[in-house]
Structure formats: structure tokens, C-alpha cells
Scaffold this motif. Structure first.
Motif, PDB file in Angstrom:
ATOM      1  N   VAL A   1      -6.381  -0.198  -3.548  1.00  0.00           N
ATOM      2  CA  VAL A   1      -6.533  -1.458  -2.968  1.00  0.00           C
ATOM      3  C   VAL A   1      -6.061  -2.535  -3.842  1.00  0.00           C
ATOM      4  CG1 VAL A   1      -8.242  -3.250  -1.998  1.00  0.00           C
ATOM      5  CG2 VAL A   1      -8.533  -0.812  -1.364  1.00  0.00           C
ATOM      6  N   CYS A   2      -6.448  -2.628  -5.319  1.00  0.00           N
ATOM      7  CA  CYS A   2      -5.863  -3.496  -6.109  1.00  0.00           C
ATOM      8  C   CYS A   2      -4.456  -3.585  -6.146  1.00  0.00           C
ATOM      9  CB  CYS A   2      -6.678  -3.312  -7.548  1.00  0.00           C
ATOM     10  SG  CYS A   2      -8.276  -3.754  -7.613  1.00  0.00           S
ATOM     11  N   LEU A   3      -3.780  -2.369  -6.355  1.00  0.00           N
ATOM     12  CA  LEU A   3      -2.447  -2.293  -6.364  1.00  0.00           C
ATOM     13  C   LEU A   3      -1.663  -2.784  -5.153  1.00  0.00           C
ATOM     14  CD1 LEU A   3      -1.917   1.258  -7.999  1.00  0.00           C
ATOM     15  CD2 LEU A   3      -1.711  -0.824  -9.084  1.00  0.00           C
ATOM     16  N   GLY A   4      -2.525  -2.367  -4.041  1.00  0.00           N
ATOM     17  CA  GLY A   4      -1.764  -3.005  -2.553  1.00  0.00           C
ATOM     18  C   GLY A   4      -1.757  -4.419  -2.626  1.00  0.00           C
ATOM     19  N   ILE A   5      -2.753  -5.276  -2.981  1.00  0.00           N
ATOM     20  CA  ILE A   5      -2.791  -6.771  -3.079  1.00  0.00           C
ATOM     21  C   ILE A   5      -1.825  -6.851  -3.903  1.00  0.00           C
ATOM     22  CG2 ILE A   5      -3.959  -8.672  -3.837  1.00  0.00           C
ATOM     23  CD1 ILE A   5      -6.709  -7.041  -3.443  1.00  0.00           C
ATOM     24  N   ALA A   6      -1.439  -6.249  -5.208  1.00  0.00           N
ATOM     25  CA  ALA A   6      -0.305  -6.842  -5.869  1.00  0.00           C
ATOM     26  C   ALA A   6       0.940  -6.641  -5.353  1.00  0.00           C
ATOM     27  CB  ALA A   6      -0.401  -5.940  -7.419  1.00  0.00           C
ATOM     28  N   GLU A   7       1.148  -5.405  -4.784  1.00  0.00           N
ATOM     29  CA  GLU A   7       2.507  -5.293  -4.095  1.00  0.00           C
ATOM     30  C   GLU A   7       2.570  -6.293  -2.773  1.00  0.00           C
ATOM     31  OE1 GLU A   7       1.416  -1.428  -2.587  1.00  0.00           O
ATOM     32  OE2 GLU A   7       2.501  -0.103  -4.367  1.00  0.00           O
ATOM     33  N   TYR A   8       1.630  -6.647  -2.087  1.00  0.00           N
ATOM     34  CA  TYR A   8       1.735  -7.548  -0.975  1.00  0.00           C
ATOM     35  C   TYR A   8       2.295  -8.868  -1.651  1.00  0.00           C
ATOM     36  CZ  TYR A   8       0.761 -10.195   3.207  1.00  0.00           C
ATOM     37  OH  TYR A   8       0.842 -11.024   4.389  1.00  0.00           O
TER      38      TYR A   8
ATOM     39  N   VAL B   1      -6.471   6.815   2.042  1.00  0.00           N
ATOM     40  CA  VAL B   1      -6.691   5.801   0.985  1.00  0.00           C
ATOM     41  C   VAL B   1      -5.689   4.903   1.548  1.00  0.00           C
ATOM     42  CG1 VAL B   1      -5.995   5.043  -1.183  1.00  0.00           C
ATOM     43  CG2 VAL B   1      -7.891   6.880  -0.877  1.00  0.00           C
ATOM     44  N   PRO B   2      -4.285   5.301   1.977  1.00  0.00           N
ATOM     45  CA  PRO B   2      -3.386   4.227   2.421  1.00  0.00           C
ATOM     46  C   PRO B   2      -4.127   3.350   3.423  1.00  0.00           C
ATOM     47  CG  PRO B   2      -2.230   6.341   2.015  1.00  0.00           C
ATOM     48  CD  PRO B   2      -3.805   6.533   1.843  1.00  0.00           C
ATOM     49  N   GLU B   3      -4.724   3.781   4.289  1.00  0.00           N
ATOM     50  CA  GLU B   3      -5.432   3.204   5.425  1.00  0.00           C
ATOM     51  C   GLU B   3      -6.507   2.339   4.998  1.00  0.00           C
ATOM     52  OE1 GLU B   3      -2.582   4.345   7.553  1.00  0.00           O
ATOM     53  OE2 GLU B   3      -4.317   3.126   8.525  1.00  0.00           O
ATOM     54  N   ILE B   4      -7.234   2.778   3.991  1.00  0.00           N
ATOM     55  CA  ILE B   4      -8.050   1.951   3.314  1.00  0.00           C
ATOM     56  C   ILE B   4      -7.582   0.694   2.783  1.00  0.00           C
ATOM     57  CG2 ILE B   4      -9.983   1.829   1.504  1.00  0.00           C
ATOM     58  CD1 ILE B   4     -10.649   4.817   1.767  1.00  0.00           C
TER      59      ILE B   4
ATOM     60  N   CYS C   1       0.763  -1.296   0.032  1.00  0.00           N
ATOM     61  CA  CYS C   1      -0.290  -0.055   0.171  1.00  0.00           C
ATOM     62  C   CYS C   1       0.746   1.128  -0.081  1.00  0.00           C
ATOM     63  CB  CYS C   1      -0.998   0.139   1.240  1.00  0.00           C
ATOM     64  SG  CYS C   1      -2.242  -1.105   1.294  1.00  0.00           S
ATOM     65  N   SER C   2       2.022   1.278  -0.239  1.00  0.00           N
ATOM     66  CA  SER C   2       2.870   2.416  -0.284  1.00  0.00           C
ATOM     67  C   SER C   2       2.495   3.230  -1.539  1.00  0.00           C
ATOM     68  CB  SER C   2       4.397   1.883  -0.585  1.00  0.00           C
ATOM     69  OG  SER C   2       4.835   1.130  -1.658  1.00  0.00           O
ATOM     70  N   SER C   3       2.086   2.447  -2.826  1.00  0.00           N
ATOM     71  CA  SER C   3       1.533   3.388  -3.795  1.00  0.00           C
ATOM     72  C   SER C   3       0.520   4.156  -3.472  1.00  0.00           C
ATOM     73  CB  SER C   3       0.991   2.333  -4.992  1.00  0.00           C
ATOM     74  OG  SER C   3       0.689   2.893  -6.201  1.00  0.00           O
ATOM     75  N   ALA C   4      -0.312   3.710  -2.645  1.00  0.00           N
ATOM     76  CA  ALA C   4      -1.697   4.294  -2.205  1.00  0.00           C
ATOM     77  C   ALA C   4      -1.277   5.596  -1.644  1.00  0.00           C
ATOM     78  CB  ALA C   4      -2.505   3.686  -1.159  1.00  0.00           C
ATOM     79  N   ALA C   5      -0.307   5.916  -1.083  1.00  0.00           N
ATOM     80  CA  ALA C   5       0.073   7.270  -0.321  1.00  0.00           C
ATOM     81  C   ALA C   5       0.356   8.469  -1.273  1.00  0.00           C
ATOM     82  CB  ALA C   5       1.230   7.066   0.497  1.00  0.00           C
ATOM     83  N   LYS C   6       0.431   7.895  -2.725  1.00  0.00           N
ATOM     84  CA  LYS C   6       0.639   8.932  -3.814  1.00  0.00           C
ATOM     85  C   LYS C   6      -0.585   9.556  -4.290  1.00  0.00           C
ATOM     86  CE  LYS C   6       5.015   6.717  -4.920  1.00  0.00           C
ATOM     87  NZ  LYS C   6       5.471   5.978  -6.054  1.00  0.00           N
TER      88      LYS C   6
ATOM     89  N   VAL D   1      -6.499  -5.252   2.152  1.00  0.00           N
ATOM     90  CA  VAL D   1      -5.684  -6.332   1.573  1.00  0.00           C
ATOM     91  C   VAL D   1      -5.594  -7.677   2.386  1.00  0.00           C
ATOM     92  CG1 VAL D   1      -3.158  -7.058   1.329  1.00  0.00           C
ATOM     93  CG2 VAL D   1      -4.171  -4.634   0.520  1.00  0.00           C
ATOM     94  N   PRO D   2      -5.603  -7.599   3.683  1.00  0.00           N
ATOM     95  CA  PRO D   2      -5.385  -8.747   4.302  1.00  0.00           C
ATOM     96  C   PRO D   2      -6.854  -9.800   4.075  1.00  0.00           C
ATOM     97  CG  PRO D   2      -4.982  -7.111   6.037  1.00  0.00           C
ATOM     98  CD  PRO D   2      -5.532  -6.495   4.612  1.00  0.00           C
TER      99      PRO D   2
END
Length: 821
Positions: free
Chosen positions: A407-414, A796-799, A322-327, A804-805
Motif C-alpha cells: 500500500v505504501c509503494l502504491g501511494i508513492a506510485e500514485y 494484494v494489488p486489490e488491497i 499498485c503495479s508493484s503490488a502484483a509482484k 490508496v484513494p
């Protein structure tokens, strides 16, 4: 007559009061107040001092020490004293059925407003009373406590008069410390002191900012002032972390998080996790509360806080997802580039590809865009699935749901960060994602049969492949970021794709009450259309559609008027009202053109007629754009039964939920159908925003239950029960941590949006019923729909980290659907 009566009252007061005062001063009991009368009125004079040894001697107080009251105010106090003098059993009508404790509490609250020694004397007498009342569940109220509190407030009032900018600083600090020493003496004093510090902080920040931070870290104004004066704020936090109780400590850590105070990392870690603080570590709930605040603090300060998070978690955690979400606020072009970057660094675990193109806006395909996806698995390839089943994850099927691509990008990152990780998967707080499976391996009997057996990402990527499509609706998503897109649909943001639906057949279709169409538009009746209410005055040519309304065109087609603006278009009442009209009769119609009712046409008045020719010249009929992709799938595409209040919206091109000209009319929905036909898809998550719900089929009905028995083969229960349990488990995971934002709490499992709303042609229904896929719709947050830039970046990073879990657990579960265990 009036003058003589007033004289008699004054004389009566002079005669009665000395006896009353003597009795009160010599005894101080309720029985000594027997001489009071309702007519008693006492002119303000010497202060009464019940502590004097000889009440017959004149007061030694100076003129400045006297208290002066208005006659009406004094009379009110004496009336209270007279009432208190009567036996409780004799005042049945006066107490209005209240218990003795409650009645005396009310009397205390009235006495508090009198700044007079006699009121204080009465409160002291009440503080000696042993009258208590059980209020249920262990809550006990005693008169003594309330009276003591009122006396303390009276004392505080006198002391706080000395708290002013002109007083010596040492004297001010003495008063502040006296009334903020734990536990608080009196809420009144604390509130006054907080207001004083807030007011004076700018004048003497070095003195008052540390106090404000130390004593009132929970106040919003504290955060503002602490940002303005960071060095004094650090002093206050240092003192707070050294002395505060657990409640204040929680607020202090939270304030440090908002201020991004990295200097306190070691201190907070020691307090929360190393047991090197001053709190009571035997109190598990207090300790857990402090640890929650500490985890949130560390999460806000990544990557500096990674060592502390890992030490606190005690296990390897994937903490940078979710590092991408911060942008925040990305275009589809930026998202596509990021997908390519992820794949390039994935060492063979990811590839990207276009799954199709969009409709575009001009109708000839020249402005259509690619719909990009990333495939993640070991030995990733679009051409060779290696016999693995596929799980698909989609976001932004609606353009204005900005958090879903993140959220989708966060899943990919994880997944890619943990592709080689054989340790049990954990979330950003270090909590196990599939805790039941880990416990089962350790010998603990599970309490559910739905528990997936996989626990780590390395094994997961060996067994299945995951296709993630962050933006399924690129046209609508990018347009929703423009000024016009943000204003669309009463400020909710642009939702459908951007197809120019006015290029389709523009003929008018009218419907009977049961939803069946007339062969041709009927004559002799008014034709009513769904329209947008344009209240914009932006000057930039864009339209702010504040709400959808119903507009009726006259029988002779020469005028039009707003139909009952008080009724909501989507309600049954609107539908019934249109078809119940008799003079004239009305029908509901739709056409390929968009109708717009202007604010200047007296929108709040359904009787004001507008000439149709003038309205058309003023922009009444316009080209319509957009098909709701999530209403365009083939299963139950155009339902009317039990949806009479919705069908006109889904059939009207001007509506944001327009279903399209035909099922699968849109390139976006056809691209998904092609992808599913090419892959062995076993499960799917379609991410949305607008509530906190995990939804399963069917969306088109509140009564019909999913019954294909696809899931029963593996899990031994009917599909409906399996869906409900899986959705419930995911909701539990999403609710696990408090991330201090109201839009990501209270996730629930349900079949329909808000348990009642229905919609036809929805993606999850089609995926399940037509394609045989275990499909869920997860609403990632309950704020609708779009964020301004800074707010989006913050929340959004918190969302993303919240959701993701849940996706990872679903992937573990889906891996067992068709793999034979």
C-alpha cells in the motif's frame, strides 16, 4: 390374529379403493374423497390415470408403464390425500397453528416426493386454489404458485431421465435448452442439468463446455473446466454476451476476468458503457451492476485495458499505481531498490534516505539493517523542506503484515505518476477522490465543514512533502518470510522485531494483583509464567507456537504444570483464576527468558506435572526474541489500570506484544522520534492489517477521548469529533468499489481495534499526544496475517488499489492543518 387382521385390511383396500378412484376420476374435487379411512392400504397395481374418459375400463398401459410402490409409501400418500379432503377449519390440531396457505404449502412439499399420478392430481387441484398470504414488505405467497412449481418438477423428473450419455446429442441439447430457457422453469431441473454438464464436460468438451460457460458461469467448476478447454469456453462466452440477461451477464464478465479473456474487451465495453447491448438500460441498478463487473474486468487486464478504462472514466486517471503490488512477497532489499528506482525517475520530485537502523538479532549491531524512506514533493530534499509541512506514512511496523508495504509503494506510485497532473485526482475506476471539493467549485453546497480544498496532486506536492517508510520493521518483516517466521505465533507469522531480549537482565519479576511488582520474587507460592505452546514436529529446528499458555512452577521449584488450558491467556478469567488460587497460592511472574510448553507433556491436562530439571533439559527455557515496536512508544507505555488481563503479556518477553525493557528501548522507535523532531510533521498514517478499520487515538483506553485541540484550530470542532469524521470519510472511500474479495469490504471508523481492544505504548497515541500530530492507524484488510505466494500476488494489488484513494484524500485534508489555508 395378526394374519386375519392383515387379510381384513387387504380386503378393505380392495373394496374401498375402486369407489375412491371412481369418485376422484369423475369429479376431481376435495368433496369426492370422503370415503378414505386411516386403515386404507392399497397394494401397488395399475397406474391411476385421471385423464381417462372411462375409468371403468381397464388400463391400456403396458407392464413397463405400471408404477409399483411399497405399502408404507402408498399408505403415506393416501394419508396426505385424506388430510387434504378435510375442511381447513376442522383440522386445528393437525395444522399446528399454521395459516391455510402455509399448511397447504407444507402439504405440497410432502406430495412432491411421491412419483404417482394421484399425487400429481392432488397438486393440480391445489394449483387451482386462490389461497394467498402476505408475508410482509410486499412479499406475497400463493398456494397456486407452489403447486405449479411442484408439478413442473414432476414433469422435469420424467424428462431428465432421458438426459444420459447414451441419448442422442440432439435430444440432450433439446432437453437442456428447454429447462434453461429464461426465466428458469424449475430450480430442481437446473441443478440436475448443471451437475450433468459438469460430469460430461470432460468427455465431450466441444459440445458441453460452451453450454456450461453460457448457462452456468457462476459455478467454480465452470472456471476450472474453462481454463482446461479455452477455445470451447470462448464459444460459450460469445453466446452468453449475446443473449444473457443482466444477472448472467454479470457472472459472465466476472468469469472472463478470472480467465483473463482480453479478446472480449471491446464487447464488454460496448455492453457496459456504450449502450450497445441487449440489457435494459433504463434499469439503473442493473446497468450499474454490469458496469461494476466491467470495471473489475478491465482492472484485472492492465495495461491492455487502459484505453477502455479511460474511455469509461471520461477523465484522466492514474491507472498504473499498485503495479508493484502484483509482484508480491518482496524482501526489504527489493523494496529499497524499488524506492531508489522511483526516485531516480521522479525528475526532482523524490529522494530516498535511511532514517536509522534496526536492533538486529545478535545484540551487538553487526546484523542490523537500514530503515529506508522516500520523500516526495516538488524540489525534494532531505536538507531543505522549503517551509513545507510533512506527512509521514509507515508500513510493516509488524513483520507479518505483508500487504502494508505494498500500500505504501502504491501511494508513492500514485503521487509520482500524477506529479504534473492538475486534473482532479481520481481512483483506478475513474471516481473522484475529493468529490465534495470538485462539486463545491461547480456551485454545489458541501454537506461537511471538513472538506479539504485541494483536488489535484500537482497542487498537493507544491504545498506539502510526504515521507513514506514502507517497512519500519525490516528485521521482523524479512524473518516473517522464512519458514520459521511463517510458523511463529500459532501460524500467524512473526510480528515483533528480532532483538535478542534474553541478553537483557534475566532476573525474575513477580507482580501483585494490581500490577505492581514485588521487590523480590515471593516464596511459598507457585510462580506462573506466560509460555508458548510448541506443537511442532517439523524436523527443521523451527517451532510452531500454536497458542500462548500459562505454566505454573511448583512452590519447591522442582516441577511445573500447565494452568487451566481451557482458559485464554488474554482473558480476564485467566488472570482472575491465577490470583484466586488458594491451594496453592499463585502469582504471575515474568523473566528475560522464554518458556516453552511441549505438546508431548500432555498439554491438554493441567494436572500432569513435569519435572523442572527434565523440562529445562528438553528446552523449557530458551532465549527470547522480539519487541513489539507498536508497544514501545513513550506515551502510556506500561498501563495496568483496566488492563489487568493484558499487562502480563506486554511484560513477558515470550509474548508477541512484548513492550520492551523500557519506553523507546528500540532503535526503530527512536528513529521515528528523531525523524519527527527534524521535520514539521502535521499528520501521519500507520498502516496495519488484520481488520478493515480506520482507527484514531487513543488506543490505550475505550473511554478517554483525544482532547489536545490540535485540529480544532483549523476545523472548528473538538479533536475527537474531527478524528471521527475524518476516519469515517476515509472508510467511505475504501468501501466505494466492490473488488470481489471479502477481505476488503466493510471498513469502519473506530477509536479502538474492534471497538473494545486496548493497548498501551501504541504509535498513534504517542504521535498525537506527545508530538502533536494528527495520527491514524488504518487496517488495510481483515485477513490475518500472511499469504502464500500465489494468493498474495492475486489479492494484494486489490488491497493496494482500495486503500490508496483514502490516503490521497487524507493528504489533501492534512495539507490544511498548519499552512494557514
Amino acid at each position: 390374529m395378526k394374519k386375519s387382521l392383515l387379510t381384513a385390511l387387504l380386503l378393505g383396500t380392495v373394496v374401498v379403493w375402486p369407489a375412491l378412484a371412481l369418485a376422484w376420476g369423475n369429479g376431481g374435487s376435495w368433496g369426492n374423497w370422503g370415503g378414505m379411512k386411516d386403515k386404507t392400504s392399497w397394494r401397488a397395481g395399475e397406474s391411476h390415470n385421471s385423464s381417462r374418459k372411462d375409468n371403468n375400463k381397464p388400463s391400456q398401459r403396458s407392464e413397463s408403464g405400471r408404477r409399483y410402490c411399497s405399502m408404507s409409501r402408498e399408505k403415506g400418500l393416501l394419508k396426505l390425500l385424506r388430510q387434504l379432503n378435510q375442511p381447513f377449519s376442522s383440522i386445528k390440531t393437525m395444522r399446528g397453528g399454521l395459516s391455510e396457505a402455509r399448511w397447504k404449502y407444507n402439504m405440497i412439499m410432502k406430495l412432491r416426493k411421491y412419483d404417482d399420478c394421484r399425487a400429481e392430481d392432488a397438486l393440480r387441484m391445489l394449483s387451482k386454489e386462490n389461497v394467498c398470504e402476505e408475508r410482509g414488505e410486499g412479499d406475497v405467497f400463493c398456494v397456486k404458485w407452489a403447486a405449479d412449481s411442484a408439478l413442473q418438477e414432476a414433469k422435469a423428473r420424467a424428462d431428465l431421465k432421458k438426459l444420459n450419455p447414451g441419448a442422442p446429442v440432439k435430444e440432450q441439447l433439446k432437453i437442456i435448452r428447454k429447462y434453461t430457457k429464461r426465466p428458469y422453469i424449475n430450480d430442481f431441473a437446473v441443478n440436475r442439468i448443471a451437475g450433468y454438464l459438469e460430469k460430461e464436460a470432460d468427455k465431450q468438451p466441444e459440445i458441453f463446455i460452451p453450454l456450461l460457460v453460457e448457462l452456468f458461469p457462476h459455478m467454480p467448476e465452470t472456471e476450472k473446466l474453462a481454463r482446461r478447454y479455452p477455445e470451447p469456453a470462448d464459444k460459450g462466452l460469445e453466446k452468453l454476451f449475446s443473449t444473457a440477461d443482466s444477472d448472467q451477464l454479470w457472472w459472465g464478465i466476472t468469469l472472463a476476468r478470472y480467465l483473463k479473456k482480453t479478446v472480449f474487451m471491446e464487447r464488454i465495453y460496448n455492453i457496459a458503457f456504450a449502450g450497445k447491448g441487449h440489457i435494459n438500460y433504463t434499469n439503473q441498478s442493473e446497468t450499474a451492476s454490469i458496469q461494476t463487473a466491467a470495471k473489475n474486468y478491465f482492472q484485472a487486464l492492465l495495461p491492455e485495458s487502459l484505453p477502455y478504462i479511460k474511455r469509461a472514466a471520461g477523465t484522466k486517471a492514474a491507472l498504473s499505481y499498485c503495479s508493484s503490488a502484483a509482484k508480491g512477497c518482496k524482501t526489504t532489499l527489493m523494496i529499497n531498490r524499488y524506492l531508489n528506482d522511483l526516485a531516480a525517475g521522479a525528475a526532482g520530485y523524490a529522494v530516498t534516505r535511511s532514517i536509522g537502523k534496526t536492533s538486529g538479532a545478535n545484540g551487538n549491531g553487526t546484523d542490523s539493517r537500514e530503515i529506508r524512506a522516500i520523500l516526495i514533493t516538488r524540489n525534494a530534499s532531505w536538507l531543505n523542506d522549503h517551509g513545507k509541512p510533512t506527512v509521514i506514512i509507515t508500513g510493516a511496523i509488524h513483520g507479518n503484515e505483508w500487504a502494508t508495504p505494498e500500500v505504501c509503494l502504491g501511494i508513492a506510485e500514485y503521487l509520482l505518476e500524477n506529479k504534473d497532473n492538475s486534473a482532479p485526482a481520481v481512483d483506478d475506476m475513474g471516481a473522484l477522490i475529493n468529490q465534495e471539493a470538485v462539486e463545491t467549485a461547480a456551485g454545489v453546497k458541501p454537506d461537511t465543514t471538513l472538506m479539504p480544498r485541494l483536488t489535484n496532486i500537482r497542487d498537493l506536492l507544491n504545498r506539502i512533502q510526504i515521507i513514506i517508510i514502507p517497512v519500519l520493521n525490516p528485521d521482523g518483516y524479512d524473518f516473517s518470510h522464512t519458514a520459521a517466521g511463517k510458523k511463529s505465533y500459532y501460524g500467524a507469522g512473526w510480528r515483533p522485531n528480532r532483538r535478542n531480549t534474553a541478553l537483557w537482565d534475566k532476573k525474575e519479576i513477580c507482580y501483585r494483583r494490581d500490577g505492581t511488582p514485588y521487590a523480590s520474587p515471593p516464596t511459598g507460592v507457585e510462580h506462573c509464567f506466560l509460555a508458548d505452546y510448541d506443537a511442532s514436529d517439523t524436523g527443521d529446528g523451527s517451532e510452531l507456537s500454536e497458542e500462548e499458555v500459562m505454566v505454573c512452577e511448583s512452590v519447591d521449584r522442582k516441577s511445573l504444570r500447565l494452568f487451566k488450558p481451557s482458559l485464554n491467556v488474554s482473558s480476564d478469567k485467566m488472570f482472575e483464576a491465577v490470583y484466586s488460587s488458594a491451594s496453592p497460592a499463585r502469582v504471575v511472574c515474568a523473566s528475560g527468558q522464554r518458556r516453552v510448553w511441549k505438546e508431548k507433556w500432555t498439554a491438554d491436562n493441567d494436572k500432569a506435572a513435569v519435572k523442572r530439571a527434565a523440562a529445562i533439559a528438553d528446552g523449557y527455557i530458551q532465549d527470547s526474541h522480539g519487541v513489539d515496536i507498536n508497544r514501545n512508544f513513550q506515551y502510556q507505555w506500561d498501563v495496568v489500570k483496566n488492563q489487568e488481563n493484558l499487562f502480563i503479556r506486554s511484560r513477558s518477553p515470550s509474548s508477541r506484544v512484548y513492550r520492551g525493557k523500557a519506553m523507546l528501548s528500540e532503535p526503530e522507535t527512536r528513529a521515528m522520534e528523531r525523524l519527527i523532531a527534524q521535520k514539521n510533521v502535521v499528520a501521519l498514517i500507520d498502516y496495519h492489517s488484520g481488520s478493515t478499520q480506520v482507527l484514531y487515538p487513543y488506543a490505550y483506553s475505550t473511554r478517554k477521548r483525544p482532547g489536545r485541540n490540535l485540529l480544532q484550530k483549523r476545523w472548528g470542532e473538538k479533536d475527537y469529533l474531527v478524528f471521527r469524521q475524518v476516519a469515517g470519510k476515509i472508510a467511505t472511500l475504501l468501501n466505494r468499489h466492490d473488488r470481489s474479495d471479502k477481505s476488503i469490504v466493510g471498513y469502519t471508523a473506530a477509536q479502538n481495534y474492534n471497538d473494545t481492544n486496548v493497548a498501551s505504548g501504541v504509535a498513534r497515541d504517542c504521535y498525537y499526544q506527545t508530538e502533536g500530530i494528527a495520527a491514524l492507524n488504518i487496517e488495510v484488510h481483515d485477513r490475518r496475517y500472511t499469504y502464500e505466494h500465489e494468493e498474495f500476488k492475486k489479492i494484494v494489488p486489490e488491497i493496494c488499489k482500495t486503500n490508496v484513494p483514502g490516503a490521497v484524500w487524507f493528504l489533501f485534508w492534512a495539507a490544511e492543518l498548519k499552512t494557514g489555508g
